[in-house]
Scaffold this motif. Structure first.
Motif, PDB file in Angstrom:
ATOM      1  N   GLN A  24     -31.558 -11.697 -19.229  1.00  0.00           N
ATOM      2  CA  GLN A  24     -32.427 -12.832 -18.907  1.00  0.00           C
ATOM      3  C   GLN A  24     -32.461 -13.132 -17.410  1.00  0.00           C
ATOM      4  OE1 GLN A  24     -31.825 -16.257 -21.674  1.00  0.00           O
ATOM      5  NE2 GLN A  24     -30.118 -14.993 -22.370  1.00  0.00           N
ATOM      6  N   LEU A  25     -31.632 -12.433 -16.661  1.00  0.00           N
ATOM      7  CA  LEU A  25     -31.480 -12.706 -15.232  1.00  0.00           C
ATOM      8  C   LEU A  25     -31.834 -11.480 -14.388  1.00  0.00           C
ATOM      9  CD1 LEU A  25     -28.127 -14.680 -15.502  1.00  0.00           C
ATOM     10  CD2 LEU A  25     -30.405 -15.641 -15.030  1.00  0.00           C
ATOM     11  N   ARG A  26     -32.956 -10.889 -14.706  1.00  0.00           N
ATOM     12  CA  ARG A  26     -33.410  -9.715 -13.943  1.00  0.00           C
ATOM     13  C   ARG A  26     -33.828 -10.143 -12.539  1.00  0.00           C
ATOM     14  NH1 ARG A  26     -32.807  -5.787 -17.210  1.00  0.00           N
ATOM     15  NH2 ARG A  26     -33.456  -5.811 -19.369  1.00  0.00           N
ATOM     16  N   GLY A  27     -33.659  -9.250 -11.599  1.00  0.00           N
ATOM     17  CA  GLY A  27     -34.004  -9.537 -10.210  1.00  0.00           C
ATOM     18  C   GLY A  27     -35.449  -9.971 -10.043  1.00  0.00           C
ATOM     19  N   GLN A  28     -35.660 -10.966  -9.208  1.00  0.00           N
ATOM     20  CA  GLN A  28     -36.966 -11.518  -8.828  1.00  0.00           C
ATOM     21  C   GLN A  28     -37.644 -12.331  -9.943  1.00  0.00           C
ATOM     22  OE1 GLN A  28     -37.631 -11.449  -5.552  1.00  0.00           O
ATOM     23  NE2 GLN A  28     -35.644 -10.474  -5.566  1.00  0.00           N
ATOM     24  N   THR A  29     -36.920 -12.650 -11.026  1.00  0.00           N
ATOM     25  CA  THR A  29     -37.496 -13.534 -12.059  1.00  0.00           C
ATOM     26  C   THR A  29     -37.294 -14.977 -11.650  1.00  0.00           C
ATOM     27  OG1 THR A  29     -35.684 -12.543 -13.318  1.00  0.00           O
ATOM     28  CG2 THR A  29     -37.703 -12.865 -14.483  1.00  0.00           C
ATOM     29  N   HIS A  30     -38.247 -15.800 -12.033  1.00  0.00           N
ATOM     30  CA  HIS A  30     -38.167 -17.242 -11.795  1.00  0.00           C
ATOM     31  C   HIS A  30     -37.595 -17.884 -13.044  1.00  0.00           C
ATOM     32  CE1 HIS A  30     -40.491 -16.842  -8.133  1.00  0.00           C
ATOM     33  NE2 HIS A  30     -41.329 -16.062  -8.809  1.00  0.00           N
ATOM     34  N   VAL A  31     -36.533 -18.677 -12.851  1.00  0.00           N
ATOM     35  CA  VAL A  31     -35.832 -19.264 -13.986  1.00  0.00           C
ATOM     36  C   VAL A  31     -35.442 -20.707 -13.711  1.00  0.00           C
ATOM     37  CG1 VAL A  31     -34.877 -17.064 -14.832  1.00  0.00           C
ATOM     38  CG2 VAL A  31     -33.594 -18.400 -13.154  1.00  0.00           C
ATOM     39  N   GLU A  32     -35.233 -21.415 -14.805  1.00  0.00           N
ATOM     40  CA  GLU A  32     -34.573 -22.717 -14.751  1.00  0.00           C
ATOM     41  C   GLU A  32     -33.230 -22.517 -15.439  1.00  0.00           C
ATOM     42  OE1 GLU A  32     -35.775 -27.176 -15.767  1.00  0.00           O
ATOM     43  OE2 GLU A  32     -35.557 -25.921 -17.559  1.00  0.00           O
ATOM     44  N   ILE A  33     -32.164 -22.800 -14.726  1.00  0.00           N
ATOM     45  CA  ILE A  33     -30.804 -22.657 -15.242  1.00  0.00           C
ATOM     46  C   ILE A  33     -30.260 -24.062 -15.498  1.00  0.00           C
ATOM     47  CG2 ILE A  33     -28.456 -21.870 -14.685  1.00  0.00           C
ATOM     48  CD1 ILE A  33     -30.360 -19.550 -14.827  1.00  0.00           C
ATOM     49  N   THR A  34     -29.694 -24.270 -16.668  1.00  0.00           N
ATOM     50  CA  THR A  34     -28.978 -25.510 -16.955  1.00  0.00           C
ATOM     51  C   THR A  34     -27.502 -25.154 -17.025  1.00  0.00           C
ATOM     52  OG1 THR A  34     -30.849 -26.364 -18.217  1.00  0.00           O
ATOM     53  CG2 THR A  34     -28.728 -27.470 -18.525  1.00  0.00           C
ATOM     54  N   LEU A  35     -26.703 -25.891 -16.243  1.00  0.00           N
ATOM     55  CA  LEU A  35     -25.267 -25.634 -16.200  1.00  0.00           C
ATOM     56  C   LEU A  35     -24.538 -26.455 -17.256  1.00  0.00           C
ATOM     57  CD1 LEU A  35     -24.738 -25.613 -12.325  1.00  0.00           C
ATOM     58  CD2 LEU A  35     -25.280 -23.708 -13.858  1.00  0.00           C
ATOM     59  N   ASP A  36     -23.281 -26.142 -17.466  1.00  0.00           N
ATOM     60  CA  ASP A  36     -22.489 -26.823 -18.479  1.00  0.00           C
ATOM     61  C   ASP A  36     -22.287 -28.313 -18.210  1.00  0.00           C
ATOM     62  OD1 ASP A  36     -20.767 -26.466 -16.329  1.00  0.00           O
ATOM     63  OD2 ASP A  36     -19.273 -25.351 -17.462  1.00  0.00           O
ATOM     64  N   ASP A  37     -22.527 -28.765 -16.980  1.00  0.00           N
ATOM     65  CA  ASP A  37     -22.423 -30.195 -16.673  1.00  0.00           C
ATOM     66  C   ASP A  37     -23.782 -30.896 -16.696  1.00  0.00           C
ATOM     67  OD1 ASP A  37     -23.664 -29.334 -14.340  1.00  0.00           O
ATOM     68  OD2 ASP A  37     -22.059 -30.015 -13.003  1.00  0.00           O
ATOM     69  N   GLY A  38     -24.845 -30.179 -17.118  1.00  0.00           N
ATOM     70  CA  GLY A  38     -26.188 -30.760 -17.202  1.00  0.00           C
ATOM     71  C   GLY A  38     -27.050 -30.551 -15.968  1.00  0.00           C
TER      72      GLY A  38
END
Length: 96
Positions: A24-38
């Motif tokens: 899900q974390l291929r180079g040059q992809t745009h993502v929204e990451i949610t961390l374990d602290d929100g």
């Protein structure tokens, strides 16, 4: 010289969960990451991360990895995120 991580993993199920994040974390992809602290981060994956061997403060060896995410609004700002802190990943459409 060995690298150190705040948390290392040796449990096969936890390592498999970390490995499941990688496609899900291929180079040059745009993502929204949610961390374990929100905390949420929006950005571009600079380079697809890999699992690597690290040591913790007690010199135990195990797996973890780091994601380098270039901020979507301020690309010169980079976020370094430990893979085990990622709670969820949402793919974003490419920025035109």
């Amino acid at each position: 010289m060995s690298r150190y991580a705040p948390t290392i993993h040796t449990d096969p199920a936890r390592i498999a969960a970390l490995e499941a994040l990688l496609p899900q974390l291929r180079g040059q992809t745009h993502v929204e990451i949610t961390l374990d602290d929100g905390t949420r981060l929006l950005g571009t994956v600079a380079v697809q991360p890999t699992l690597q061997q690290y040591r913790d403060a007690e010199e135990n060896e195990g797996s973890n990895g780091q994601l380098r995410l270039d901020d979507l609004d301020t690309p010169v700002q980079q976020h370094l995120v430990w893979l085990d802190r990622i709670a969820s990943i949402r793919q974003l459409p490419p920025v035109e």
